[in-house]
Design a protein around this motif. Structure first.
Motif, mmCIF file in Angstrom:
data_model
loop_
_atom_site.group_PDB
_atom_site.id
_atom_site.type_symbol
_atom_site.label_atom_id
_atom_site.label_comp_id
_atom_site.label_asym_id
_atom_site.label_seq_id
_atom_site.Cartn_x
_atom_site.Cartn_y
_atom_site.Cartn_z
ATOM 1 N N ASN A 154 0.918 -1.112 -0.077
ATOM 2 C CA ASN A 154 -0.024 -0.041 -0.039
ATOM 3 C C ASN A 154 0.907 1.200 -0.092
ATOM 4 O O ASN A 154 0.233 2.246 0.540
ATOM 5 C CB ASN A 154 -0.789 -0.041 1.275
ATOM 6 C CG ASN A 154 -2.106 0.856 1.104
ATOM 7 O OD1 ASN A 154 -2.876 0.736 0.187
ATOM 8 N ND2 ASN A 154 -2.373 1.760 2.078
ATOM 9 N N GLU A 155 2.258 1.119 -0.395
ATOM 10 C CA GLU A 155 2.936 2.275 -0.400
ATOM 11 C C GLU A 155 2.546 3.396 -1.129
ATOM 12 O O GLU A 155 2.857 4.497 -0.690
ATOM 13 C CB GLU A 155 4.373 1.737 -0.849
ATOM 14 C CG GLU A 155 5.332 0.625 -0.045
ATOM 15 C CD GLU A 155 6.674 0.282 -0.547
ATOM 16 O OE1 GLU A 155 6.750 0.895 -1.556
ATOM 17 O OE2 GLU A 155 7.516 -0.187 0.196
ATOM 18 N N ASP A 156 1.829 3.304 -2.098
ATOM 19 C CA ASP A 156 1.612 4.452 -2.921
ATOM 20 C C ASP A 156 0.263 5.002 -2.504
ATOM 21 O O ASP A 156 -0.229 6.141 -3.157
ATOM 22 C CB ASP A 156 1.458 4.092 -4.403
ATOM 23 C CG ASP A 156 2.819 3.882 -4.868
ATOM 24 O OD1 ASP A 156 3.840 4.346 -4.461
ATOM 25 O OD2 ASP A 156 2.975 2.928 -5.720
ATOM 26 N N ASP A 157 -0.305 4.661 -1.644
ATOM 27 C CA ASP A 157 -1.745 4.993 -1.142
ATOM 28 C C ASP A 157 -1.706 4.951 0.578
ATOM 29 O O ASP A 157 -1.435 4.269 1.096
ATOM 30 C CB ASP A 157 -2.604 4.159 -1.442
ATOM 31 C CG ASP A 157 -4.097 4.715 -1.463
ATOM 32 O OD1 ASP A 157 -4.397 5.559 -0.722
ATOM 33 O OD2 ASP A 157 -5.152 3.986 -1.992
ATOM 34 N N ASP A 158 -2.246 6.485 0.884
ATOM 35 C CA ASP A 158 -2.110 6.532 2.437
ATOM 36 C C ASP A 158 -3.485 6.081 2.985
ATOM 37 O O ASP A 158 -3.649 6.200 4.216
ATOM 38 C CB ASP A 158 -1.743 7.895 2.833
ATOM 39 C CG ASP A 158 -0.368 8.130 2.605
ATOM 40 O OD1 ASP A 158 0.320 7.261 2.447
ATOM 41 O OD2 ASP A 158 0.052 9.419 2.497
ATOM 42 N N THR A 159 -4.392 5.540 2.258
ATOM 43 C CA THR A 159 -5.811 5.339 2.654
ATOM 44 C C THR A 159 -5.608 3.604 2.666
ATOM 45 O O THR A 159 -5.261 2.925 1.779
ATOM 46 C CB THR A 159 -6.718 5.427 1.580
ATOM 47 O OG1 THR A 159 -6.979 7.067 1.679
ATOM 48 C CG2 THR A 159 -8.181 5.303 2.094
ATOM 49 N N LEU A 160 -6.251 3.158 3.724
ATOM 50 C CA LEU A 160 -6.521 1.725 4.146
ATOM 51 C C LEU A 160 -7.974 1.427 4.512
ATOM 52 O O LEU A 160 -8.548 2.178 5.112
ATOM 53 C CB LEU A 160 -5.350 1.363 5.077
ATOM 54 C CG LEU A 160 -5.660 -0.213 5.463
ATOM 55 C CD1 LEU A 160 -5.195 -1.145 4.451
ATOM 56 C CD2 LEU A 160 -4.443 -0.375 6.833
ATOM 57 N N ILE A 161 -8.564 0.347 3.708
ATOM 58 C CA ILE A 161 -9.935 -0.108 4.159
ATOM 59 C C ILE A 161 -9.974 -1.573 4.703
ATOM 60 O O ILE A 161 -9.413 -2.364 3.699
ATOM 61 C CB ILE A 161 -10.771 0.283 2.907
ATOM 62 C CG1 ILE A 161 -10.706 1.419 2.549
ATOM 63 C CG2 ILE A 161 -12.350 -0.340 3.345
ATOM 64 C CD1 ILE A 161 -11.827 1.771 1.122
ATOM 65 N N LEU A 162 -10.298 -1.811 5.776
ATOM 66 C CA LEU A 162 -10.676 -3.104 6.301
ATOM 67 C C LEU A 162 -12.170 -3.400 6.458
ATOM 68 O O LEU A 162 -12.699 -2.398 6.778
ATOM 69 C CB LEU A 162 -9.853 -2.919 7.807
ATOM 70 C CG LEU A 162 -8.324 -2.794 7.855
ATOM 71 C CD1 LEU A 162 -8.029 -3.038 9.451
ATOM 72 C CD2 LEU A 162 -7.552 -3.605 6.968
ATOM 73 N N GLN A 163 -12.260 -4.792 6.211
ATOM 74 C CA GLN A 163 -13.821 -5.115 6.123
ATOM 75 C C GLN A 163 -13.835 -6.294 6.564
ATOM 76 O O GLN A 163 -13.115 -7.163 6.424
ATOM 77 C CB GLN A 163 -14.328 -4.916 4.546
ATOM 78 C CG GLN A 163 -15.693 -5.354 4.533
ATOM 79 C CD GLN A 163 -16.178 -5.021 2.939
ATOM 80 O OE1 GLN A 163 -16.170 -6.006 2.360
ATOM 81 N NE2 GLN A 163 -16.861 -3.949 2.913
#
Length: 557
Positions: free
Chosen positions: A86-95
């Motif tokens: 996820n290095e290029d994106d500071d957003t993380l979605i957990l489900q």
């Protein structure tokens, strides 16, 4: 930080979405309104154990989704390690979804994940402190972890554990080497017999398959010879009967004579001539094949005896035939170790003593650092607890030397004295619920300086305290929220007044079903909620005025 929490069909929550902010986020509501369900939902998204009972009655599936923005480098490294780069994106979605049958499925950025992986990622995102955690202070086994965390001793611990693991392995080997002499001699006798048996067997790769194929050929040799000979006689004939090839030869001669009279039969003549010579070749090939068929009863008996031996060995040693040679090698190695017992034992003892010394040196180094760390940690916790209306508290970190174990040779226990003149004693013997809550908050505050987790959740950390102590707890949480996002479930107006964002959890009954709602309050809504907390059922003008005063005072902090 946690920016959005979406909950669907969890207990009495049918559907809600909560947008959290930076700073101090406070959740309040009447007892039973559903505050604990928010925490349960966050626990679910963190990979904690859940139950199908969590699914709303009548629903097939419950769902929790959490979005995190500006995730830190530790989280990114963990995602990369687990294959969720996820290095290029500071957003993380957990489900996470939970079925009414109890089955759970998880996703990380829309990709399937196991609960274990979800837990590994989430532990670097959120730290939840609930009432039960305060009672963990009753167990001295947890105290050493606080010291190690504050001192950031991961590298020292890893170094020790590597040496400790080698020490344990060598200790086990030495204990086995020092076992009963009669057992050693018995094992030598057994291995001598077994290795002799296996090496004498001289098992070859794929030997059983090759022998079985040869056996089939030998068993059918007489039948094969008869069939070949019958085929040859039908084609070539015998002393009494003409064969098929003789009939073909006659036919060939007739056609050739007809062709000499009429050339249009030339192609027929050539074809039957080819057939004739092909049949002669077949007769010769069949003869050669029949001559090569061997009937060897003695060889068949030898094969049967060999197969019986190999099958008996595979049953005896519980492995495939091809594995017998390697098993023999392993047995031979073990036998040589036992026969050279004294030489090996001397080397083993030397290796063990070296490993023991290395582990001891690493443990002593770890212990020295812990003792220095503990002094700073204890003083920092004492200062925080003093601020939290426990001005006379004393915190002592007691060390006890033990045998090697996975954390070193230290047993650590926090001793506390809450009142002047009282000697420090174990936490479990003297701390009240309110004192435990404040001590844990003090520890969390101290650890926050070394912790890179962005979101801290405090579930009713103010249990057992009120008045100015509650005000101090709120001020401390406010301070922590300047460097980390803080979510706090509380029943204290003094704490709620300090919130940067205030959420009201309420429930209502419609058509016989209970529904919980979460609403972010504006200034007027906060004023009424604080007045409710202060005044209970009856919200008076005085309570409203006091609530407004508290909110305005908090704005100045």
């Amino acid at each position: 930080m946690l920016t959005t929490l979406y909950i669907e069909n969890i207990a009495v929550i049918e559907k809600t979405s909560i947008d959290f902010s930076q700073g101090l986020n406070v959740l309040t509501g009447e007892t039973g309104a559903g505050k604990s369900i928010i925490i349960d939902s966050i626990n679910a998204i963190m990979g904690q154990r859940t139950s199908k009972e969590l699914v709303r009655t009548g629903a097939k599936t419950a769902l929790v989704t959490a979005q995190f923005d500006d995730v830190n480098d530790t989280v990114k490294a963990k995602l990369k390690e687990l294959g969720y780069d996820n290095e290029d994106d500071d957003t993380l979605i957990l489900q996470r979804s939970i079925s009414a049958a109890g089955k759970s499925t998880c996703k990380i950025n829309a990709r399937p994940a196991s609960v274990t992986v979800l837990k590994e990622v989430a532990k670097n995102l959120i730290n939840i402190h609930g009432q039960h955690e305060s009672y963990e202070l009753f167990s001295p086994d947890t105290h050493i972890d606080y010291i190690d965390s504050f001192g950031e001793l991961n590298s020292e611990l890893d170094d020790y554990r590597e040496k400790y693991k080698k020490y344990k392995a060598l200790k086990k080997q030495l204990n086995e080497a020092n076992s009963d002499e009669s057992a050693r001699l018995h094992e030598i006798d057994l291995l001598t017999y077994q290795t002799t048996e296996l090496f004498n067997a001289d098992v070859q790769p794929d030997e059983i398959e090759q022998l079985e194929n040869e056996r089939i050929v030998l068993m059918n040799s007489e039948k094969i010879f008869t069939l070949l000979n019958d085929a040859r006689e039908l084609l070539d004939g015998d002393e009494r009967t003409a064969g098929g090839v003789e009939s073909v030869e006659s036919a060939m001669n007739y056609i050739q004579r007809a062709t000499s009279l009429n050339g249009e039969y030339e192609s027929i003549s050539e074809s039957i001539t080819d057939v004739y010579y092909n049949l002669r070749d077949c007769i010769e090939a069949i003869s050669d094949a029949a001559d090569s068929v061997e009937s060897d009863p003695q060889r068949l008996e030898e094969i049967d005896e060999r197969l019986d031996l190999l099958n008996r060995l595979t049953r005896k040693y519980g492995c495939e035939c091809n594995e017998l040679p390697s098993l023999a090698e392993k047995m031979q190695t073990r036998l040589e170790e036992l026969l050279s017992y004294d030489k090996n034992r001397d080397q083993l003892e030397a290796d063990y003593k070296e490993a023991e010394n290395n582990a001891l040196v690493a443990a002593q180094k770890l212990s020295e650092i812990r003792k220095k760390t503990a002094k700073v940690f204890s003083e920092r916790v004492r200062e925080e607890m003093s601020f939290l209306n426990m001005p006379n508290v004393q915190i002592v970190t007691q060390f006890e030397n033990t045998d090697f174990y996975e954390k070193g040779t230290d047993k650590i226990e926090f001793l506390i004295s809450a009142n002047p003149g009282e000697p420090p004693r174990p936490v479990a013997k003297i701390a009240s619920g309110g004192e435990l809550s404040r001590m844990m908050l003090a520890i969390k505050t101290v650890l926050a300086s070394t912790d890179d987790i962005d979101t801290l959740i405090f579930d009713e950390v103010d249990t057992g305290i009120s008045g100015s102590a509650a005000q101090k707890v709120g001020m401390k949480l406010k301070e922590v929220s300047k460097s980390s996002q803080v979510l706090c479930v509380t029943h204290q107006a003094q704490l709620a007044a300090l919130a940067d964002a205030h959420y009201l959890i309420s429930k209502q009954v419609e058509d016989g079903r209970t529904f919980t709602q979460v609403k972010q309050l504006d200034f007027d809504g906060r004023k009424h909620e604080l007045a409710r907390i202060i005044g209970g059922v009856s919200i008076t003008d005085a309570a409203l005025a006091h609530a407004e005063s508290m909110l305005k005072e908090s704005e100045e902090l």
